[in-house]
Scaffold this active site. Sequence first.
Site, PDB file in Angstrom:
ATOM      1  N   GLU A 190      15.249  36.311  23.424  1.00  0.00           N
ATOM      2  CA  GLU A 190      14.950  36.784  22.067  1.00  0.00           C
ATOM      3  C   GLU A 190      15.666  38.100  21.793  1.00  0.00           C
ATOM      4  OE1 GLU A 190      11.292  39.032  19.866  1.00  0.00           O
ATOM      5  OE2 GLU A 190      10.802  37.639  21.493  1.00  0.00           O
ATOM      6  N   ASP A 241      10.562  34.628  16.538  1.00  0.00           N
ATOM      7  CA  ASP A 241      10.994  35.054  17.874  1.00  0.00           C
ATOM      8  C   ASP A 241      11.682  33.914  18.622  1.00  0.00           C
ATOM      9  OD1 ASP A 241       9.889  37.509  17.346  1.00  0.00           O
ATOM     10  OD2 ASP A 241       8.101  37.206  18.572  1.00  0.00           O
ATOM     11  N   GLU A 277      15.254  33.384  17.438  1.00  0.00           N
ATOM     12  CA  GLU A 277      16.157  34.369  18.051  1.00  0.00           C
ATOM     13  C   GLU A 277      16.469  33.986  19.490  1.00  0.00           C
ATOM     14  OE1 GLU A 277      15.115  38.393  15.493  1.00  0.00           O
ATOM     15  OE2 GLU A 277      14.082  38.060  17.405  1.00  0.00           O
ATOM     16  N   ASP A 289      18.526  38.431  18.955  1.00  0.00           N
ATOM     17  CA  ASP A 289      18.350  39.359  17.842  1.00  0.00           C
ATOM     18  C   ASP A 289      19.641  40.130  17.579  1.00  0.00           C
ATOM     19  OD1 ASP A 289      16.655  41.020  15.958  1.00  0.00           O
ATOM     20  OD2 ASP A 289      17.255  42.568  17.370  1.00  0.00           O
TER      21      ASP A 289
END
Length: 245
Positions: free
Chosen positions: A43, A116, A119, A47
């Site tokens: 994650e 989440d 990502e 991101d």
Amino acid sequence: MPARDELLKRLGVDIDAETLRLALTHRSYAYENGGIPTNERLEFLGDSILGFSVTDHLYRKYPDLSEGELAKRRAAVVSTRALAAIARRLGVGECIYLGHGEKVTNGKNKSSILADTMEALIGATYISNSLEEARCLVVRLVGPLLDDAAVMGAGTDWKTHIQELAANRQLGAIHYAVVGDGPDHARTYTATLSIGGVPYGTGTGNSKKEAEQYSAADAWKVLCPEESGVIGSVPGQRESAGGSA
């Protein structure tokens, strides 16, 4: 075809089985299964790739936009709400490994968990393939959102916009009628927005506030169809009683 294979097909990427499982492993599941690795590192990686890819795409596609406008559009499409909307469209929630507690509280539909996980899937695409493959995935997922003239439903306070619009057009008083449904641990809410006694929009969410926002976004499609853009893809919306864009 297993659900997770279907997910890869919808994503349009190949991710090896081990990395895919890691990307879909929520910390609640890891905790209940002996502290196995979670998707949090993927994650974190995803991101960064998401932010860079969106920034690069915006910079190249919109050469005339100011820094402020670019930042606004980027913030909208990398928001939790936008990523969760994409995840719901892809059916990601059905594929996430969740602990018992999250399962009984409808964790597969929680915006934070869905965002989440999206990502993490971006990060997994990079690990299993390349940065270019991950960048292309991001553009495919969020590209349509970036073309919305109203700067994307995912980043807009539609309740405020509707309130201002109703006042400017002298449409009458705004009223949200909200009803809840389902057990306490997995309750959903449906809001109907009426202006001057006329219903314009309906939306469903995991909280009263979320349902009201979606109903306001739905109403905006009716009142300002020329600016509705991608609003119709926001989860929780139905065709409004007042019509459709």
